[in-house]
Scaffold this motif. Structure first.
Motif, PDB file in Angstrom:
ATOM      1  N   VAL A   1       0.857  -1.179   0.000  1.00 23.33           N
ATOM      2  CA  VAL A   1       0.000   0.000   0.000  1.00 23.33           C
ATOM      3  C   VAL A   1       0.899   1.238   0.000  1.00 23.33           C
ATOM      4  O   VAL A   1       1.651   1.467   0.947  1.00 23.33           O
ATOM      5  N   LEU A   2       0.822   2.006  -1.079  1.00 27.35           N
ATOM      6  CA  LEU A   2       1.619   3.222  -1.193  1.00 27.35           C
ATOM      7  C   LEU A   2       0.887   4.434  -0.628  1.00 27.35           C
ATOM      8  O   LEU A   2       1.493   5.311  -0.020  1.00 27.35           O
ATOM      9  N   GLU A   3      -0.405   4.507  -0.859  1.00 27.92           N
ATOM     10  CA  GLU A   3      -1.237   5.625  -0.372  1.00 27.92           C
ATOM     11  C   GLU A   3      -2.606   5.101   0.013  1.00 27.92           C
ATOM     12  O   GLU A   3      -3.119   4.160  -0.590  1.00 27.92           O
ATOM     13  N   GLY A   4      -3.221   5.725   0.990  1.00 27.99           N
ATOM     14  CA  GLY A   4      -4.576   5.383   1.379  1.00 27.99           C
ATOM     15  C   GLY A   4      -4.656   4.099   2.174  1.00 27.99           C
ATOM     16  O   GLY A   4      -3.686   3.644   2.778  1.00 27.99           O
ATOM     17  N   GLU A   5      -5.829   3.492   2.163  1.00 29.05           N
ATOM     18  CA  GLU A   5      -6.082   2.216   2.830  1.00 29.05           C
ATOM     19  C   GLU A   5      -6.769   1.291   1.847  1.00 29.05           C
ATOM     20  O   GLU A   5      -7.486   1.737   0.954  1.00 29.05           O
ATOM     21  N   ILE A   6      -6.574  -0.005   2.027  1.00 29.50           N
ATOM     22  CA  ILE A   6      -7.205  -0.990   1.157  1.00 29.50           C
ATOM     23  C   ILE A   6      -7.618  -2.192   2.014  1.00 29.50           C
ATOM     24  O   ILE A   6      -6.931  -2.537   2.977  1.00 29.50           O
ATOM     25  N   GLU A   7      -8.742  -2.787   1.683  1.00 29.94           N
ATOM     26  CA  GLU A   7      -9.181  -3.996   2.373  1.00 29.94           C
ATOM     27  C   GLU A   7      -8.798  -5.190   1.517  1.00 29.94           C
ATOM     28  O   GLU A   7      -9.180  -5.279   0.350  1.00 29.94           O
ATOM     29  N   MET A   8      -8.010  -6.093   2.081  1.00 30.15           N
ATOM     30  CA  MET A   8      -7.678  -7.346   1.412  1.00 30.15           C
ATOM     31  C   MET A   8      -8.714  -8.365   1.871  1.00 30.15           C
ATOM     32  O   MET A   8      -8.844  -8.621   3.078  1.00 30.15           O
ATOM     33  N   ILE A   9      -9.453  -8.912   0.924  1.00 31.41           N
ATOM     34  CA  ILE A   9     -10.542  -9.843   1.234  1.00 31.41           C
ATOM     35  C   ILE A   9     -10.135 -11.241   0.785  1.00 31.41           C
ATOM     36  O   ILE A   9      -9.763 -11.444  -0.375  1.00 31.41           O
ATOM     37  N   LEU A  10     -10.221 -12.184   1.715  1.00 35.93           N
ATOM     38  CA  LEU A  10      -9.918 -13.580   1.404  1.00 35.93           C
ATOM     39  C   LEU A  10     -11.201 -14.384   1.491  1.00 35.93           C
ATOM     40  O   LEU A  10     -12.263 -13.861   1.823  1.00 35.93           O
ATOM     41  N   GLU A  11     -11.117 -15.660   1.180  1.00 36.05           N
ATOM     42  CA  GLU A  11     -12.303 -16.508   1.192  1.00 36.05           C
ATOM     43  C   GLU A  11     -12.893 -16.595   2.599  1.00 36.05           C
ATOM     44  O   GLU A  11     -12.249 -16.259   3.579  1.00 36.05           O
ATOM     45  N   ASP A  12     -14.109 -17.055   2.693  1.00 36.59           N
ATOM     46  CA  ASP A  12     -14.834 -17.161   3.967  1.00 36.59           C
ATOM     47  C   ASP A  12     -14.942 -15.811   4.663  1.00 36.59           C
ATOM     48  O   ASP A  12     -14.975 -15.725   5.881  1.00 36.59           O
ATOM     49  N   ASP A  13     -14.938 -14.717   3.861  1.00 36.54           N
ATOM     50  CA  ASP A  13     -15.114 -13.353   4.364  1.00 36.54           C
ATOM     51  C   ASP A  13     -14.019 -12.897   5.316  1.00 36.54           C
ATOM     52  O   ASP A  13     -14.208 -11.946   6.067  1.00 36.54           O
ATOM     53  N   GLU A  14     -12.887 -13.573   5.339  1.00 31.07           N
ATOM     54  CA  GLU A  14     -11.769 -13.101   6.156  1.00 31.07           C
ATOM     55  C   GLU A  14     -11.142 -11.920   5.446  1.00 31.07           C
ATOM     56  O   GLU A  14     -10.894 -11.954   4.247  1.00 31.07           O
ATOM     57  N   SER A  15     -10.927 -10.827   6.177  1.00 32.93           N
ATOM     58  CA  SER A  15     -10.343  -9.643   5.559  1.00 32.93           C
ATOM     59  C   SER A  15      -9.469  -8.903   6.554  1.00 32.93           C
ATOM     60  O   SER A  15      -9.535  -9.151   7.759  1.00 32.93           O
ATOM     61  N   VAL A  16      -8.667  -8.004   6.021  1.00 30.43           N
ATOM     62  CA  VAL A  16      -7.808  -7.176   6.854  1.00 30.43           C
ATOM     63  C   VAL A  16      -7.676  -5.813   6.178  1.00 30.43           C
ATOM     64  O   VAL A  16      -7.609  -5.734   4.946  1.00 30.43           O
ATOM     65  N   ILE A  17      -7.713  -4.751   6.974  1.00 31.11           N
ATOM     66  CA  ILE A  17      -7.488  -3.408   6.443  1.00 31.11           C
ATOM     67  C   ILE A  17      -5.986  -3.151   6.450  1.00 31.11           C
ATOM     68  O   ILE A  17      -5.329  -3.278   7.490  1.00 31.11           O
ATOM     69  N   MET A  18      -5.465  -2.819   5.286  1.00 31.98           N
ATOM     70  CA  MET A  18      -4.039  -2.513   5.153  1.00 31.98           C
ATOM     71  C   MET A  18      -3.870  -1.009   4.998  1.00 31.98           C
ATOM     72  O   MET A  18      -4.619  -0.374   4.275  1.00 31.98           O
ATOM     73  N   LYS A  19      -2.879  -0.472   5.683  1.00 29.06           N
ATOM     74  CA  LYS A  19      -2.607   0.962   5.657  1.00 29.06           C
ATOM     75  C   LYS A  19      -1.297   1.232   4.922  1.00 29.06           C
ATOM     76  O   LYS A  19      -0.554   0.302   4.608  1.00 29.06           O
ATOM     77  N   ARG A  20      -1.032   2.503   4.663  1.00 27.35           N
ATOM     78  CA  ARG A  20       0.165   2.903   3.928  1.00 27.35           C
ATOM     79  C   ARG A  20       1.408   2.220   4.504  1.00 27.35           C
ATOM     80  O   ARG A  20       1.654   2.254   5.697  1.00 27.35           O
ATOM     81  N   GLY A  21       2.166   1.573   3.622  1.00 26.72           N
ATOM     82  CA  GLY A  21       3.382   0.873   4.015  1.00 26.72           C
ATOM     83  C   GLY A  21       3.193  -0.596   4.304  1.00 26.72           C
ATOM     84  O   GLY A  21       4.163  -1.356   4.301  1.00 26.72           O
ATOM     85  N   ASP A  22       1.967  -1.038   4.569  1.00 29.05           N
ATOM     86  CA  ASP A  22       1.733  -2.456   4.856  1.00 29.05           C
ATOM     87  C   ASP A  22       1.954  -3.290   3.601  1.00 29.05           C
ATOM     88  O   ASP A  22       1.775  -2.826   2.475  1.00 29.05           O
ATOM     89  N   VAL A  23       2.339  -4.551   3.816  1.00 31.65           N
ATOM     90  CA  VAL A  23       2.673  -5.456   2.727  1.00 31.65           C
ATOM     91  C   VAL A  23       1.864  -6.739   2.850  1.00 31.65           C
ATOM     92  O   VAL A  23       1.794  -7.325   3.929  1.00 31.65           O
ATOM     93  N   ALA A  24       1.260  -7.166   1.748  1.00 35.63           N
ATOM     94  CA  ALA A  24       0.605  -8.478   1.680  1.00 35.63           C
ATOM     95  C   ALA A  24       1.535  -9.415   0.925  1.00 35.63           C
ATOM     96  O   ALA A  24       2.044  -9.062  -0.136  1.00 35.63           O
ATOM     97  N   VAL A  25       1.780 -10.587   1.481  1.00 37.80           N
ATOM     98  CA  VAL A  25       2.521 -11.637   0.787  1.00 37.80           C
ATOM     99  C   VAL A  25       1.477 -12.663   0.379  1.00 37.80           C
ATOM    100  O   VAL A  25       1.002 -13.451   1.199  1.00 37.80           O
ATOM    101  N   GLN A  26       1.073 -12.622  -0.894  1.00 33.05           N
ATOM    102  CA  GLN A  26       0.030 -13.507  -1.414  1.00 33.05           C
ATOM    103  C   GLN A  26       0.659 -14.838  -1.808  1.00 33.05           C
ATOM    104  O   GLN A  26       1.502 -14.891  -2.691  1.00 33.05           O
ATOM    105  N   ARG A  27       0.230 -15.894  -1.165  1.00 38.04           N
ATOM    106  CA  ARG A  27       0.775 -17.224  -1.401  1.00 38.04           C
ATOM    107  C   ARG A  27      -0.249 -18.081  -2.134  1.00 38.04           C
ATOM    108  O   ARG A  27      -0.763 -19.035  -1.606  1.00 38.04           O
TER     109      ARG A  27
END
Length: 168
Positions: free
Chosen positions: A92-118
């Protein structure tokens, strides 16, 4: 700009979110951890190895996560791991984003946060009605993945027909 030794950076800390699969093969958050920064040059600089594994990454039975943890615990890890990398990074370079996974599991990511998608099914949603978000993605190949005896495959979702499949 330089910092005095011991001074805490004014930058927001980062969180690393690693995805994985549950026993039913559904995408889940494997772990969410704060960045681990290594300071040098009298605390004028610091680096954080977000994730590293072998290349191409072997996701089966969390082999890549085990190798990453071993690399970190060895205290021999520099900026890179020989023959190492990760998988798909979403930063996340700017703003906020919600990463949504199956079974409605999600996390709000903020500027600088990193998702490692496997190799997980996921989607993105901007939770703001007024602010834009900007993400940077680095996509890399991985070995074929089997979860609970089922070979996982590439699913382009709403991009099917618009993007060419990679073959995984």
């Amino acid at each position: 700009m330089s910092f005095n030794p011991g001074q805490i950076s004014p930058l927001r800390g980062i969180t690393r979110h690693i995805t994985g699969h549950n026993d039913a093969g559904k995408a889940v958050i494997h772990s969410s951890t704060p960045g681990h920064w290594q300071s040098f040059e009298q605390a004028a600089m610091a680096f954080n190895v977000v994730y590293t594994s072998q290349f191409p990454a072997n996701l089966n039975k969390d082999t890549d996560i085990t190798k990453h943890e071993e690399s970190q615990q060895s205290e021999q890890l520099g900026l890179v791991n020989p023959d190492g990398t990760s998988l798909d990074y979403g930063v996340v370079l700017e703003g906020e984003i919600e990463m949504i996974l199956e079974d409605d599991e999600s996390v709000i990511m903020k500027r600088g946060d990193v998702a490692v998608q496997r190799a997980t099914m996921h989607g993105w949603r901007n939770p703001s009605d007024t602010e834009w978000a900007r993400l940077l993605f680095v996509l890399q190949d991985c070995q074929k993945l089997s979860v609970a005896g089922v070979e996982m495959g590439e699913d382009l979702g709403i991009a099917t027909g618009l993007l060419k499949p990679s073959g995984n």
